[in-house]
Design a protein around this motif. Structure first.
Motif, short mmCIF file in Angstrom:
data_model
loop_
_atom_site.label_atom_id
_atom_site.label_comp_id
_atom_site.label_asym_id
_atom_site.label_seq_id
_atom_site.Cartn_x
_atom_site.Cartn_y
_atom_site.Cartn_z
N GLU A 50 -1.71 17.17 2.90
CA GLU A 50 -2.27 18.17 2.14
C GLU A 50 -2.87 17.93 0.83
O GLU A 50 -3.23 18.54 0.01
N TRP A 51 -2.63 16.67 0.46
CA TRP A 51 -3.29 16.08 -0.89
C TRP A 51 -2.51 16.83 -1.89
O TRP A 51 -3.20 16.98 -3.09
N LYS A 52 -1.14 16.99 -1.91
CA LYS A 52 -0.34 17.34 -2.87
C LYS A 52 0.24 16.28 -3.45
O LYS A 52 1.47 16.09 -3.40
N LEU A 53 -0.37 15.50 -4.12
CA LEU A 53 0.01 14.04 -4.56
C LEU A 53 1.05 14.03 -5.62
O LEU A 53 1.88 13.38 -5.83
N GLU A 54 0.86 14.98 -6.61
CA GLU A 54 1.86 15.31 -7.86
C GLU A 54 3.26 15.72 -7.07
O GLU A 54 4.14 14.91 -7.52
N GLU A 55 3.22 16.62 -6.13
CA GLU A 55 4.31 16.80 -5.36
C GLU A 55 5.07 15.67 -4.70
O GLU A 55 6.07 15.47 -4.71
N TRP A 56 4.06 14.76 -4.19
CA TRP A 56 4.61 13.83 -3.39
C TRP A 56 5.39 12.79 -4.42
O TRP A 56 6.55 12.10 -4.26
N ALA A 57 4.53 12.47 -5.68
CA ALA A 57 5.14 11.64 -6.52
C ALA A 57 6.51 11.97 -6.99
O ALA A 57 7.53 11.20 -7.41
N ALA A 58 6.76 13.44 -7.08
CA ALA A 58 8.11 13.84 -7.55
C ALA A 58 9.22 13.72 -6.49
O ALA A 58 10.28 13.73 -6.98
N LEU A 59 8.87 13.47 -5.40
CA LEU A 59 9.71 12.77 -4.27
C LEU A 59 10.68 11.43 -4.73
O LEU A 59 11.66 11.26 -4.24
N PHE A 60 10.01 10.65 -5.68
CA PHE A 60 10.55 9.40 -5.90
C PHE A 60 11.49 9.41 -7.18
O PHE A 60 11.55 10.44 -7.99
N SER A 61 12.63 8.64 -7.05
CA SER A 61 13.51 8.60 -8.20
C SER A 61 12.89 8.03 -9.19
O SER A 61 11.79 7.57 -9.21
N ALA A 62 13.65 8.04 -10.37
CA ALA A 62 13.22 7.40 -11.72
C ALA A 62 12.61 6.00 -11.65
O ALA A 62 11.92 5.48 -12.14
N LYS A 63 13.72 5.36 -10.65
CA LYS A 63 13.29 3.84 -10.45
C LYS A 63 12.44 3.52 -9.16
O LYS A 63 12.22 2.72 -8.63
N GLY A 64 11.69 4.62 -8.70
CA GLY A 64 10.95 4.60 -7.37
C GLY A 64 10.11 3.44 -7.52
O GLY A 64 9.32 3.28 -8.40
N THR A 65 9.70 3.02 -6.04
CA THR A 65 8.65 2.02 -6.14
C THR A 65 7.85 2.30 -4.61
O THR A 65 8.58 2.75 -3.80
N TYR A 66 6.66 2.11 -4.56
CA TYR A 66 5.65 2.22 -3.58
C TYR A 66 5.13 1.08 -3.25
O TYR A 66 4.64 0.45 -4.20
N LEU A 67 5.19 0.16 -2.02
CA LEU A 67 4.98 -1.08 -1.93
C LEU A 67 4.14 -1.22 -0.68
O LEU A 67 4.81 -0.67 0.33
N ILE A 68 3.06 -1.90 -0.64
CA ILE A 68 2.56 -2.37 0.69
C ILE A 68 2.28 -4.13 0.58
O ILE A 68 1.49 -4.50 -0.11
N PRO A 69 3.29 -4.68 1.58
CA PRO A 69 2.96 -6.03 1.35
C PRO A 69 1.89 -6.60 2.08
O PRO A 69 1.38 -5.92 2.77
N PRO A 70 1.50 -7.66 2.06
CA PRO A 70 0.38 -8.58 2.78
C PRO A 70 0.65 -8.38 4.23
O PRO A 70 1.72 -8.27 4.74
N ILE A 71 -0.50 -8.01 4.95
CA ILE A 71 -0.43 -8.08 6.18
C ILE A 71 0.06 -9.13 6.99
O ILE A 71 -0.45 -10.23 6.39
N GLY A 72 0.75 -9.33 7.83
CA GLY A 72 1.63 -10.33 8.32
C GLY A 72 2.45 -11.03 7.64
O GLY A 72 3.31 -12.13 8.15
#
Length: 159
Positions: A21-43
């Protein structure tokens, strides 16, 4: 930590819904103060982020900035916004202790934009914690099960 499987599933489905729903600010609020979002290299899902180029390696401040930037008209690659649909399945608790819960699930994200349909498939690895009495994401790791990214060779939306 005593959180039910149903509460975990509901939380992950909420996360997917906020992204669709593109509610990205609400999405970011789901993370803890130490939250991380990672996408490692393919493979190379276990690549050392200090020695390998991750597609995304955001701390909490950076993921908030990413969310805000994607909501602006200046983010040409995602304006107007893509239409997305996320499916999370095979949700399973991998580990649990008094401080955190490790959860894995398979995902498919469909993205429709300018008559093109892209599919992203893979595994999501979450580390969930309780912060201020609420379930929060301390880490979201997106392990893509693709041979390559197409069409542009980059990820322009939040998976």
């Amino acid at each position: 930590m005593n959180i039910t499987r149903q509460a975990i599933e509901d939380f992950l489905y909420l996360e997917a819904e906020l992204l669709d729903e593109w509610k990205l600010e609400e999405w970011a609020a789901l993370f803890s103060a130490k939250g991380t979002y990672l996408i490692p290299p393919i493979g190379n899902p276990n690549a050392d982020s200090a020695k390998s180029l991750y597609l995304v390696n955001d701390d909490r401040a950076r993921l908030e900035q990413r969310a805000l930037r994607l909501l602006k008209k200046e983010a040409h690659v995602e304006y107007p916004h893509s239409s997305t649909l996320r499916n999370y399945n095979n949700i399973r608790i991998k580990d649990q202790d008094e401080n955190s819960i490790s959860v894995k699930c398979n995902f498919t994200t469909y993205r429709s934009k300018r008559a093109d349909l892209d599919s992203f498939i893979g595994v999501l690895e979450f580390k969930l914690v309780i912060e201020n009495g609420e379930l929060k994401i301390e880490e979201k790791k997106v392990v893509l099960k693709l041979e390559s990214l197409r069409p542009q060779g980059k990820v322009s939306l939040i998976l």
